[in-house]
Every structure is written in structure tokens, then in C-alpha cells.
Design a protein around this motif. Structure first.
Motif, PDB file in Angstrom:
ATOM      1  N   LEU A 111       0.492  -9.967  -1.002  1.00  0.00           N
ATOM      2  CA  LEU A 111       1.879 -10.009  -1.481  1.00  0.00           C
ATOM      3  C   LEU A 111       1.963  -9.759  -2.991  1.00  0.00           C
ATOM      4  CD1 LEU A 111       3.184 -13.088   0.543  1.00  0.00           C
ATOM      5  CD2 LEU A 111       3.921 -10.711   0.834  1.00  0.00           C
ATOM      6  N   ILE A 160      10.808 -11.529   4.527  1.00  0.00           N
ATOM      7  CA  ILE A 160      11.562 -10.752   3.531  1.00  0.00           C
ATOM      8  C   ILE A 160      13.057 -10.821   3.822  1.00  0.00           C
ATOM      9  CG2 ILE A 160      12.018  -8.406   2.706  1.00  0.00           C
ATOM     10  CD1 ILE A 160       9.006  -7.840   3.225  1.00  0.00           C
ATOM     11  N   LEU A 215       1.973  -3.989   4.559  1.00  0.00           N
ATOM     12  CA  LEU A 215       1.335  -5.228   4.115  1.00  0.00           C
ATOM     13  C   LEU A 215       0.317  -5.720   5.148  1.00  0.00           C
ATOM     14  CD1 LEU A 215       4.445  -7.068   2.636  1.00  0.00           C
ATOM     15  CD2 LEU A 215       2.520  -6.111   1.335  1.00  0.00           C
ATOM     16  N   PHE A 271       5.713 -10.524   8.063  1.00  0.00           N
ATOM     17  CA  PHE A 271       6.137 -10.205   6.702  1.00  0.00           C
ATOM     18  C   PHE A 271       7.620  -9.838   6.670  1.00  0.00           C
ATOM     19  CE2 PHE A 271       1.533  -9.184   6.233  1.00  0.00           C
ATOM     20  CZ  PHE A 271       1.256  -9.961   5.123  1.00  0.00           C
ATOM     21  N   VAL A 323       7.829  -2.075   5.378  1.00  0.00           N
ATOM     22  CA  VAL A 323       7.076  -2.774   4.334  1.00  0.00           C
ATOM     23  C   VAL A 323       6.071  -3.727   4.971  1.00  0.00           C
ATOM     24  CG1 VAL A 323       7.241  -4.391   2.401  1.00  0.00           C
ATOM     25  CG2 VAL A 323       8.941  -2.568   2.652  1.00  0.00           C
ATOM     26  N   THR A 346       6.787  -0.858  -0.249  1.00  0.00           N
ATOM     27  CA  THR A 346       6.333  -1.910  -1.159  1.00  0.00           C
ATOM     28  C   THR A 346       7.324  -3.069  -1.142  1.00  0.00           C
ATOM     29  OG1 THR A 346       7.447  -0.864  -3.040  1.00  0.00           O
ATOM     30  CG2 THR A 346       5.127  -0.311  -2.683  1.00  0.00           C
ATOM     31  N   LEU A 347       6.822  -4.234  -1.503  1.00  0.00           N
ATOM     32  CA  LEU A 347       7.646  -5.439  -1.525  1.00  0.00           C
ATOM     33  C   LEU A 347       8.767  -5.284  -2.542  1.00  0.00           C
ATOM     34  CD1 LEU A 347       7.419  -8.211  -0.066  1.00  0.00           C
ATOM     35  CD2 LEU A 347       6.360  -9.074  -2.144  1.00  0.00           C
TER      36      LEU A 347
END
Length: 363
Positions: free
Chosen positions: A360, A257, A278, A253, A274, A309-310
Motif C-alpha cells: 500500500l 478503498i 495491488l 483492496f 487498482v 495506483t492507490l
């Protein structure tokens, strides 16, 4: 001041990680791995003004017969490219580096990865000594011999395994580290508890304040325990054929990002924080662990001031596309490091993309 701690990394190319205060000024220790008479101190524009002079002076005092030069790259992930690699190779050319020369990688993970890769490639491999100056580099990138540069398509796609001759983690450099970078390093520290040592997570929760206040004893203990965990894993699986993949918890992840943000948003440690949340939530969605485990991890990371958090504006579909090119993906589908709960991580292949998309999207 407490005596330095030492952790031995075994395997076919053994070396020692030394953790302590003031190591960058210890010329005798720094010069011990130097087999020849040429040393290149590779650093960046932020770290070099602070510490390159100390390292060069220490090496020259201990080895007056040696030629010691510097190579300074612009600070930041944007330098970790084939062009940056070329700058380091040009510096080795100018030095006239022979097979017994040594590259000293002075800085954070970017410098360590790039300088290590240059050392791996020059004359098919010369010595490299890692001198990490960030917490993240001390507990992660300086240990294990992974070296690489980035491509526009993704992080660390061009690289080599090249174990260092030695690692010196000078904890005094952490006093000049910006708060954001300290917190980023703590994300990687948390990772070791998440994948193999639930007790370490409890220790971190109990010492969060001391770590954020940069208390020497707490930082040295966190670094030593993290390095011991990584050293044990690397020794058993030096080329990431199995267990070593566990060190990538949260990284599939995170790398997506970072690339999608063009390395101009979350830094690596923040993205890993993050990514771990996830991964924990994906584990819960797949029935491997409980939602409460993900919540507890999220709470600990928040105590260290890390994002969980995303970031807004990222397209989940685009992130999945990035993950398909990640080094951890296989021809059969997406592969993730997930967990069965704190301290019990495992690699899971062929993870359904719809489950990844749901996580996501926050569903």
C-alpha cells in the motif's frame, strides 16, 4: 444481428444467462420466468427513464393478466443501504406481492444487489430476474446469486445467497453506458483472465480497441466468456466455501478503498483495477509470482483507461483496518486472493500485515 448466446448455470437452482441485442423488448422471454401475476420492476433514476417503460410494456403485452409496477431508487451506491432495501420492501407491500411474484432488477450492480436482496427476504424468498444494464453487472453481480446492501462499516455486510430465475444481458444497453462505466466493467472482465484463463488475457489485449469502440461482436464474446467462467465456478461452489472466493481477486483492496472514500471516489470497477494490481504486487512480494506479471497486468488495465495506483490521500493504516472487517477476512488474520501468475489464482490466509502495508505504501 447474431442470435442470442445462452449459458446455463447448473446446481440446485439452475438458470440460464441470455446475452443478446434487444432482449429488454422481448416480452415472451422476459415473462417466461414469471410464475404468478405480480411483477415489480426495480430500477434507479438513471436507468428507469431509459428502459423501464420498455420492460413494463413488454411484460404487460406478454402477460396482460399480470400487474406490473415499478420501484425507482436514486442512482448510485448511496442507495444500496438498509433504507433503500426498505423502499423496495415497501414497494412489494404496496404490490401485495405473493409467494409467486417476481422482482425484475433493471440496472447496474447496485440495483441488482438491492433488488435481489429484497426478493430474497420477501416472504423468505421470491423469484428475481436480473436485467443488468452495465457491463460490470452483466459479467459479475447479476450472475451467481449474491445479494446484499452496504453498512457504514463496509460493503455488502448484510445479504443473502439468492440465485436468480434468469438473467438477460441486453447488449444494446451498453450503447448508452458512459465511457467510465464501460471501462469499469472491463476491469471485471480482465479479472476472469487473471484468475483462471491466461489465454483470455491475450484475447483481451488483442481486442482492446474493439471493446472500447463498443463493437457488438467483441462485447458479446467478452461477456459470454466471462459469464461462462463465473457460471462454472458458481456451479461448483455456490456458497463460497472454496473456489468461488477466487472471484474476489483484487476485491479486498477494492472494497477498503471504496469504503474509505465513502463511495465518492473510484467506482467499483476502478477500485477493482487498482486492487488487482495491488494483489499482483503483494503476490510478487510474497514470492508467489514475478514482478513482470504484475507489470503486464498493470499495462493491460491501463490500455482500458483504468487506474492502477492507490488514490492520493488514502491512509494505508486505515485501509488495513477496513480489510480486517472484510467478509473475506478470517479470525486468524487477513486473507487475500493472490496469484502464482496469470490465470493461476489461489486463496492465501494469514497474510502478514506488514507485507500488505508495504504494498500500500509502494515499497
Amino acid at each position: 444481428m447474431n442470435a442470442p448466446q445462452r449459458i446455463d448455470v447448473g446446481g440446485s437452482a439452475p438458470y440460464t444467462i441470455t446475452i443478446g441485442h434487444g432482449l429488454l423488448a422481448d416480452g415472451a422471454a422476459l415473462a417466461a420466468p414469471l410464475r404468478g401475476r405480480q411483477a415489480l420492476v426495480a430500477s434507479d433514476s438513471q436507468v428507469a427513464p431509459l428502459y423501464a417503460g420498455t420492460v413494463c410494456d413488454a411484460l404487460r403485452a406478454a402477460r396482460p393478466d399480470a400487474r406490473v409496477e415499478t420501484c425507482v431508487l436514486p442512482a448510485g451506491e448511496a442507495s444500496k443501504t438498509l433504507a433503500g432495501f426498505g423502499v423496495a420492501i415497501d414497494a412489494l407491500t404496496a404490490l401485495g406481492a405473493t409467494r409467486d411474484a417476481c422482482v425484475y432488477a433493471l440496472g447496474g450492480g447496485v440495483v441488482g444487489d438491492l433488488a435481489g436482496f429484497a426478493a430474497a427476504c420477501w416472504m423468505r424468498g421470491i423469484d428475481c430476474v436480473q436485467l443488468p444494464t452495465t457491463l460490470l453487472a452483466m459479467v459479475d453481480s447479476s450472475v451467481g446469486g449474491k445479494t446484499a446492501v452496504d453498512l457504514p462499516a463496509g460493503k455488502n455486510l448484510v445479504g443473502a445467497f439468492h440465485p436468480p430465475r434468469a438473467v438477460f444481458a441486453d447488449t444494446s444497453t451498453l450503447r448508452s453506458l458512459p465511457d467510465r462505466e464501460l471501462r469499469a466493467g472491463l476491469a471485471e472482465v480482465v479479472k476472469y483472465g487473471a484468475i483462471v484463463d491466461d489465454g483470455f488475457l491475450h484475447w483481451l489485449a488483442g481486442h482492446a480497441g474493439a471493446l472500447l469502440e463498443r463493437e457488438d461482436a467483441a462485447l458479446a464474446e467478452a461477456i459470454a466468456r466471462s459469464c461462462a467462467h463465473k457460471a462454472a465456478i458458481v456451479e461448483r461452489d455456490p456458497f463460497e466455501h472454496g473456489e468461488r472466493a477466487l472471484l474476489n481477486f483484487g476485491h479486498t483492496f477494492a472494497h477498503a478503498i471504496e469504503v474509505e472514500q465513502a463511495y465518492d471516489g473510484l467506482n467499483h470497477g476502478e477500485a477493482v483495477a487498482v486492487g488487482m494490481v495491488l494483489a499482483a504486487r503483494l503476490s510478487a512480494r510474497l514470492g508467489l509470482a514475478g514482478d513482470g506479471d504484475a507489470d503486464a497486468l498493470c499495462h493491460l488495465l491501463e490500455r482500458f483507461g483504468l487506474p492502477v495506483t492507490l488514490p492520493r490521500g488514502l491512509d494505508p493504516g486505515a485501509l488495513v483496518e477496513r480489510m480486517r472487517l472484510d467478509k473475506k477476512a478470517l479470525a486468524g488474520g487477513l486473507r487475500f486472493v493472490l496469484w502464482d501468475g496469470p490465470g493461476r489464482a489461489r486463496v492465501v490466509a494469514d497474510v502478514p500485515e506488514e507485507a500488505v502495508m508495504a504494498v500500500l505504501q509502494g515499497r
